[in-house]
Write a protein that holds these residues in place. Structure first.
Motif, PDB file in Angstrom:
ATOM      1  N   ALA A  23      70.715  69.853 -31.184  1.00 20.80           N
ATOM      2  CA  ALA A  23      70.289  71.223 -30.884  1.00 20.80           C
ATOM      3  C   ALA A  23      71.183  71.888 -29.836  1.00 20.80           C
ATOM      4  CB  ALA A  23      68.833  71.220 -30.412  1.00 20.80           C
ATOM      5  N   TYR A  24      71.714  71.101 -28.875  1.00 20.85           N
ATOM      6  CA  TYR A  24      72.528  71.666 -27.788  1.00 20.85           C
ATOM      7  C   TYR A  24      73.774  70.800 -27.581  1.00 20.85           C
ATOM      8  CZ  TYR A  24      68.083  74.003 -26.871  1.00 20.85           C
ATOM      9  OH  TYR A  24      66.920  74.723 -27.001  1.00 20.85           O
ATOM     10  N   PRO A  25      74.698  70.816 -28.539  1.00 24.72           N
ATOM     11  CA  PRO A  25      75.874  69.935 -28.449  1.00 24.72           C
ATOM     12  C   PRO A  25      76.795  70.262 -27.285  1.00 24.72           C
ATOM     13  CG  PRO A  25      76.126  71.521 -30.245  1.00 24.72           C
ATOM     14  CD  PRO A  25      74.720  71.658 -29.747  1.00 24.72           C
ATOM     15  N   ASP A  26      76.729  71.503 -26.769  1.00 22.51           N
ATOM     16  CA  ASP A  26      77.591  71.866 -25.649  1.00 22.51           C
ATOM     17  C   ASP A  26      77.051  71.366 -24.318  1.00 22.51           C
ATOM     18  OD1 ASP A  26      75.424  73.592 -26.024  1.00 22.51           O
ATOM     19  OD2 ASP A  26      76.380  75.212 -24.891  1.00 22.51           O
ATOM     20  N   ARG A  27      75.814  70.881 -24.297  1.00 27.07           N
ATOM     21  CA  ARG A  27      75.216  70.428 -23.043  1.00 27.07           C
ATOM     22  C   ARG A  27      74.939  68.925 -23.009  1.00 27.07           C
ATOM     23  NH1 ARG A  27      70.806  73.332 -19.914  1.00 27.07           N
ATOM     24  NH2 ARG A  27      71.932  72.077 -18.396  1.00 27.07           N
ATOM     25  N   PHE A  28      74.695  68.324 -24.170  1.00 25.53           N
ATOM     26  CA  PHE A  28      74.279  66.927 -24.190  1.00 25.53           C
ATOM     27  C   PHE A  28      75.177  66.102 -25.105  1.00 25.53           C
ATOM     28  CE2 PHE A  28      70.283  69.356 -23.501  1.00 25.53           C
ATOM     29  CZ  PHE A  28      70.011  68.909 -22.215  1.00 25.53           C
ATOM     30  N   THR A  29      75.546  64.911 -24.616  1.00 26.35           N
ATOM     31  CA  THR A  29      76.264  63.935 -25.419  1.00 26.35           C
ATOM     32  C   THR A  29      75.512  62.622 -25.326  1.00 26.35           C
ATOM     33  OG1 THR A  29      78.378  65.010 -24.920  1.00 26.35           O
ATOM     34  CG2 THR A  29      78.452  62.773 -25.802  1.00 26.35           C
ATOM     35  N   PHE A  30      75.080  62.111 -26.462  1.00 25.98           N
ATOM     36  CA  PHE A  30      74.265  60.896 -26.495  1.00 25.98           C
ATOM     37  C   PHE A  30      75.128  59.685 -26.815  1.00 25.98           C
ATOM     38  CE2 PHE A  30      71.594  58.091 -29.311  1.00 25.98           C
ATOM     39  CZ  PHE A  30      70.997  57.418 -28.264  1.00 25.98           C
ATOM     40  N   PHE A  31      74.932  58.620 -26.010  1.00 21.69           N
ATOM     41  CA  PHE A  31      75.628  57.354 -26.230  1.00 21.69           C
ATOM     42  C   PHE A  31      74.581  56.266 -26.463  1.00 21.69           C
ATOM     43  CE2 PHE A  31      78.508  59.872 -23.609  1.00 21.69           C
ATOM     44  CZ  PHE A  31      79.701  59.761 -24.332  1.00 21.69           C
ATOM     45  N   PRO A  32      74.473  55.757 -27.684  1.00 15.67           N
ATOM     46  CA  PRO A  32      73.470  54.728 -27.983  1.00 15.67           C
ATOM     47  C   PRO A  32      73.714  53.452 -27.177  1.00 15.67           C
ATOM     48  CG  PRO A  32      74.349  55.693 -29.997  1.00 15.67           C
ATOM     49  CD  PRO A  32      75.229  56.166 -28.890  1.00 15.67           C
ATOM     50  N   THR A  33      72.636  52.810 -26.798  1.00 11.97           N
ATOM     51  CA  THR A  33      72.676  51.559 -26.047  1.00 11.97           C
ATOM     52  C   THR A  33      72.151  50.429 -26.919  1.00 11.97           C
ATOM     53  OG1 THR A  33      72.417  52.651 -23.910  1.00 11.97           O
ATOM     54  CG2 THR A  33      71.751  50.353 -24.019  1.00 11.97           C
ATOM     55  N   LYS A  34      72.771  49.261 -26.803  1.00  9.84           N
ATOM     56  CA  LYS A  34      72.331  48.093 -27.571  1.00  9.84           C
ATOM     57  C   LYS A  34      71.285  47.339 -26.751  1.00  9.84           C
ATOM     58  CE  LYS A  34      74.587  44.248 -27.708  1.00  9.84           C
ATOM     59  NZ  LYS A  34      75.616  43.200 -27.905  1.00  9.84           N
ATOM     60  N   TRP A  35      70.043  47.343 -27.220  1.00  8.81           N
ATOM     61  CA  TRP A  35      68.935  46.684 -26.531  1.00  8.81           C
ATOM     62  C   TRP A  35      68.601  45.390 -27.274  1.00  8.81           C
ATOM     63  CZ3 TRP A  35      67.259  49.135 -22.102  1.00  8.81           C
ATOM     64  CH2 TRP A  35      67.595  50.487 -21.969  1.00  8.81           C
ATOM     65  N   ASP A  36      69.330  44.322 -26.994  1.00  9.05           N
ATOM     66  CA  ASP A  36      69.114  43.052 -27.676  1.00  9.05           C
ATOM     67  C   ASP A  36      68.528  42.013 -26.718  1.00  9.05           C
ATOM     68  OD1 ASP A  36      69.989  44.031 -30.071  1.00  9.05           O
ATOM     69  OD2 ASP A  36      72.041  43.280 -29.843  1.00  9.05           O
ATOM     70  N   LYS A  37      68.190  40.848 -27.284  1.00  4.65           N
ATOM     71  CA  LYS A  37      67.653  39.732 -26.517  1.00  4.65           C
ATOM     72  C   LYS A  37      68.418  38.451 -26.850  1.00  4.65           C
ATOM     73  CE  LYS A  37      63.942  41.826 -24.702  1.00  4.65           C
ATOM     74  NZ  LYS A  37      63.657  41.906 -23.242  1.00  4.65           N
ATOM     75  N   PHE A  38      68.562  37.604 -25.838  1.00  6.33           N
ATOM     76  CA  PHE A  38      69.094  36.267 -26.062  1.00  6.33           C
ATOM     77  C   PHE A  38      67.987  35.399 -26.671  1.00  6.33           C
ATOM     78  CE2 PHE A  38      72.012  37.678 -22.655  1.00  6.33           C
ATOM     79  CZ  PHE A  38      73.218  37.446 -23.321  1.00  6.33           C
ATOM     80  N   PRO A  39      68.346  34.221 -27.187  1.00  2.00           N
ATOM     81  CA  PRO A  39      67.307  33.363 -27.783  1.00  2.00           C
ATOM     82  C   PRO A  39      66.161  33.017 -26.838  1.00  2.00           C
ATOM     83  CG  PRO A  39      69.482  32.599 -28.444  1.00  2.00           C
ATOM     84  CD  PRO A  39      69.702  33.686 -27.440  1.00  2.00           C
ATOM     85  N   ASP A  40      66.425  33.012 -25.517  1.00  3.20           N
ATOM     86  CA  ASP A  40      65.346  32.709 -24.575  1.00  3.20           C
ATOM     87  C   ASP A  40      64.572  33.954 -24.168  1.00  3.20           C
ATOM     88  OD1 ASP A  40      67.278  33.963 -23.115  1.00  3.20           O
ATOM     89  OD2 ASP A  40      67.373  32.471 -21.514  1.00  3.20           O
ATOM     90  N   ASP A  41      64.798  35.060 -24.872  1.00  6.41           N
ATOM     91  CA  ASP A  41      64.063  36.319 -24.692  1.00  6.41           C
ATOM     92  C   ASP A  41      64.459  37.083 -23.433  1.00  6.41           C
ATOM     93  OD1 ASP A  41      62.298  38.050 -26.008  1.00  6.41           O
ATOM     94  OD2 ASP A  41      60.693  37.586 -24.588  1.00  6.41           O
TER      95      ASP A  41
END
Length: 248
Positions: free
Chosen positions: A100-118
């Motif tokens: 909606a507002y590309p001149d004001r906001f730039t989104f950078f996705p974050t990887k929210w993962d877990k190791f096997p021990d949580d």
């Protein structure tokens, strides 16, 4: 776009424009000068018509300067660009804000993962292959809907504040522990107070961190936050409690 989501985006934009850091806006019109009325007796020898005209002219010049500085100040606030980092539950809203507002906001996705021990395996977006976060204004969209994601997001907030960013604004629409602000039996944990302590323990990036809440649930919760923030680098005047009710 749903009406509720669009409403929240509009409220966020309105709040960001109203609450801009004073440390960034050194050209704000405060202290631009005062217009002092000449109150000397009319028969005073120095009280001549030319003096009155000069005084009026100076007042007009001061007012024009104030108006010009305020217009520059407002334009700079409205043109401020934010790098968005979002909790996994808020990524859809972040994408819609960027669309909606590309001149004001730039989104950078974050990887929210877990190791096997949580334990957390998190990679914040915007740092690779080029660092688009350092030196920028960062907007973090938070969602504390359970303890696991809450601790993960606090770790990201700490990392961002240690990454030489220009400023950090945390948008937390809903304060989930708002109803647990008091105890009636010893040993019960007032989680509203403990969350406030965690916010007050965030590191300092050089400028105050803004925490913007849209549903604090109970008004007395603000005193937990203010009391904690007084002892930290997150100054209480940068705690904003907003509402979307006027826009309904």
């Amino acid at each position: 776009m749903s009406s509720k989501l669009m409403l929240l985006i509009l409220v966020i934009l309105s709040s960001l424009q109203r609450h801009c850091f004073a440390t960034d806006d050194s050209s704000a019109p405060n202290g631009a000068g005062d217009c002092v009325e000449d109150v000397r007796h009319p028969e005073h020898p120095s009280h001549q018509p030319s003096t009155q005209k000069n005084g009026a002219r100076r007042c007009n010049e001061v007012e024009d300067t104030r108006r010009t500085l305020w217009e520059q100040h407002s334009c700079r606030r409205q043109e401020r660009q934010y790098q968005i980092i979002a909790a996994e539950a808020c990524e859809d809203m972040a994408r819609r804000m960027e669309y909606a507002y590309p001149d004001r906001f730039t989104f950078f996705p974050t990887k929210w993962d877990k190791f096997p021990d949580d334990t957390d395996d998190i990679e914040i977006g915007g740092f690779a292959p080029y660092n688009n976060i350092s030196g920028k204004h960062v907007l973090f969209l938070a969602s504390f809907h359970n303890n696991g994601v809450t601790m993960s997001q606090f770790q990201v907030l700490i990392s961002l504040l240690q990454s030489f960013i220009s400023s950090l604004t945390v948008i937390l629409p809903y304060y989930p522990v708002g109803t647990m602000e008091r105890v009636t039996r010893e040993g019960t944990v007032a989680t509203a107070a403990t969350y406030a302590h965690m916010f007050s323990s965030l590191p300092n990036c050089g400028k105050p961190t803004r925490l913007m809440l849209y549903d604090l649930h109970t008004l007395q919760n603000r005193f937990y936050l203010v009391r904690c923030l007084l002892r930290s680098r997150i100054f209480p005047k940068f705690l904003y409690i907003s509402t979307a009710i006027p826009l309904l």
